[in-house]
Design a protein around this motif. Sequence first.
Motif, mmCIF file in Angstrom:
data_model
loop_
_atom_site.group_PDB
_atom_site.id
_atom_site.type_symbol
_atom_site.label_atom_id
_atom_site.label_comp_id
_atom_site.label_asym_id
_atom_site.label_seq_id
_atom_site.Cartn_x
_atom_site.Cartn_y
_atom_site.Cartn_z
ATOM 1 N N GLN A 1 0.849 -1.186 0.000
ATOM 2 C CA GLN A 1 0.000 0.000 0.000
ATOM 3 C C GLN A 1 0.884 1.236 0.000
ATOM 4 O O GLN A 1 1.870 1.316 0.746
ATOM 5 C CB GLN A 1 -0.918 0.036 1.221
ATOM 6 C CG GLN A 1 -1.838 1.251 1.259
ATOM 7 C CD GLN A 1 -2.801 1.228 2.426
ATOM 8 O OE1 GLN A 1 -2.678 0.403 3.315
ATOM 9 N NE2 GLN A 1 -3.756 2.135 2.436
ATOM 10 N N ARG B 1 -3.730 3.381 7.967
ATOM 11 C CA ARG B 1 -4.787 4.375 7.782
ATOM 12 C C ARG B 1 -4.514 5.632 8.603
ATOM 13 O O ARG B 1 -4.751 6.751 8.159
ATOM 14 C CB ARG B 1 -6.140 3.781 8.181
ATOM 15 C CG ARG B 1 -6.654 2.730 7.223
ATOM 16 C CD ARG B 1 -8.112 2.437 7.460
ATOM 17 N NE ARG B 1 -8.947 3.605 7.265
ATOM 18 C CZ ARG B 1 -10.263 3.634 7.471
ATOM 19 N NH1 ARG B 1 -10.881 2.545 7.876
ATOM 20 N NH2 ARG B 1 -10.950 4.726 7.286
ATOM 21 N N GLU C 1 -2.532 -6.921 -3.717
ATOM 22 C CA GLU C 1 -2.095 -8.120 -3.010
ATOM 23 C C GLU C 1 -2.040 -9.291 -3.988
ATOM 24 O O GLU C 1 -2.686 -9.286 -5.037
ATOM 25 C CB GLU C 1 -3.024 -8.444 -1.844
ATOM 26 C CG GLU C 1 -4.452 -8.723 -2.234
ATOM 27 C CD GLU C 1 -5.342 -8.983 -1.030
ATOM 28 O OE1 GLU C 1 -6.252 -9.826 -1.151
ATOM 29 O OE2 GLU C 1 -5.117 -8.357 0.013
ATOM 30 N N LYS D 1 -3.025 -7.981 12.590
ATOM 31 C CA LYS D 1 -3.446 -7.528 11.263
ATOM 32 C C LYS D 1 -4.301 -6.272 11.349
ATOM 33 O O LYS D 1 -4.150 -5.343 10.555
ATOM 34 C CB LYS D 1 -4.208 -8.650 10.555
ATOM 35 C CG LYS D 1 -3.333 -9.827 10.154
ATOM 36 C CD LYS D 1 -4.139 -10.901 9.444
ATOM 37 C CE LYS D 1 -3.261 -12.081 9.053
ATOM 38 N NZ LYS D 1 -4.035 -13.161 8.381
ATOM 39 N N LYS E 1 -1.996 -3.300 12.124
ATOM 40 C CA LYS E 1 -1.247 -2.863 10.946
ATOM 41 C C LYS E 1 -2.135 -2.073 9.994
ATOM 42 O O LYS E 1 -1.725 -1.042 9.447
ATOM 43 C CB LYS E 1 -0.650 -4.069 10.234
ATOM 44 C CG LYS E 1 0.499 -4.723 10.989
ATOM 45 C CD LYS E 1 1.003 -5.954 10.258
ATOM 46 C CE LYS E 1 2.134 -6.599 11.044
ATOM 47 N NZ LYS E 1 2.617 -7.845 10.390
ATOM 48 N N PHE E 2 -3.351 -2.543 9.802
ATOM 49 C CA PHE E 2 -4.280 -1.851 8.906
ATOM 50 C C PHE E 2 -4.596 -0.454 9.420
ATOM 51 O O PHE E 2 -4.517 0.541 8.679
ATOM 52 C CB PHE E 2 -5.561 -2.675 8.763
ATOM 53 C CG PHE E 2 -6.651 -1.980 8.002
ATOM 54 C CD1 PHE E 2 -6.581 -1.838 6.627
ATOM 55 C CD2 PHE E 2 -7.756 -1.473 8.665
ATOM 56 C CE1 PHE E 2 -7.585 -1.198 5.931
ATOM 57 C CE2 PHE E 2 -8.768 -0.827 7.968
ATOM 58 C CZ PHE E 2 -8.675 -0.690 6.599
ATOM 59 N N HIS E 3 -4.919 -0.348 10.711
ATOM 60 C CA HIS E 3 -5.258 0.961 11.274
ATOM 61 C C HIS E 3 -4.030 1.854 11.393
ATOM 62 O O HIS E 3 -4.160 3.089 11.326
ATOM 63 C CB HIS E 3 -5.920 0.781 12.632
ATOM 64 C CG HIS E 3 -7.335 0.302 12.555
ATOM 65 N ND1 HIS E 3 -8.375 1.108 12.130
ATOM 66 C CD2 HIS E 3 -7.894 -0.901 12.814
ATOM 67 C CE1 HIS E 3 -9.506 0.437 12.151
ATOM 68 N NE2 HIS E 3 -9.244 -0.796 12.562
ATOM 69 N N ASP F 1 -2.541 0.254 -4.050
ATOM 70 C CA ASP F 1 -2.458 -0.915 -3.183
ATOM 71 C C ASP F 1 -2.775 -2.162 -4.008
ATOM 72 O O ASP F 1 -3.291 -2.078 -5.114
ATOM 73 C CB ASP F 1 -3.411 -0.811 -1.986
ATOM 74 C CG ASP F 1 -4.838 -0.524 -2.415
ATOM 75 O OD1 ASP F 1 -5.400 -1.301 -3.218
ATOM 76 O OD2 ASP F 1 -5.418 0.475 -1.951
#
Length: 235
Positions: free
Chosen positions: A57, A164, A88, A156, A159-161, A86
């Motif tokens: 990302q 963001r 995958e 996970k 990491k995502f937040h 982004d």
Amino acid sequence: MMKVTLKCISYCFLLELLLLGLCTGQASDLTFILDDSQEECFFQVIDKDEPVFFAFQVVIGGYRDVTVRVTDPRDSLIFEDKGKADGEKEWTTNQTGTYKICFSNDESSWTEKTVAFYLQIGDDEFIDEADKGEESMTLMETSAHSVHAQLNAVDKVQKFHRLREHFSRSKADYLNYRVHVFSIMESSILVLASLLQVYFVRSMFKNSSKVVPFNANINRIAHRIQYFYVKGWDL
């Protein structure tokens, strides 16, 4: 009280060893700065028949577009994304060797980008001894399996937040910078307009000899216009 504490520490230590011993996969993530018109490559040695999960990302920078290429040891293309923010990819390796992941910022000539990617090799799960014909897992192993799965989910989500939050903070800082610049420009224009207004007003009343003839001419023109409308004659 001391015995209870030591017992809890011992259980926690054993649980941690169990988590480390039974985990079969390995995962890594990295965040880096990709300069304008540059290409960065990363290399990883992977065994054959290993499941691999790759995700990336672009956090901040320009239009958040990069080109990503993943190749195998024979330099055959596995995955490619052009101008994406982004993406995958999940695949199984067909040979043992060094795999290459390259990020290119050739579409931007002056903007650097912050890129984050995540690479997981192997199944990030515990070995199920029951499926291998061995004895069933104990209560401690079952608890460790549950804790491991929940910690993976929490990791996970974090990491995502985190990504963001980094992206949102960058946008907020940029918006704050623009507001500050616009406020300074607006204040400067107001101050300049006020100074010019004061200067012109003072210049009008600086010499009274120029004000009286000006008012007299205005009155004379007004009388002539009024006479023209009443009598209908030319000026």
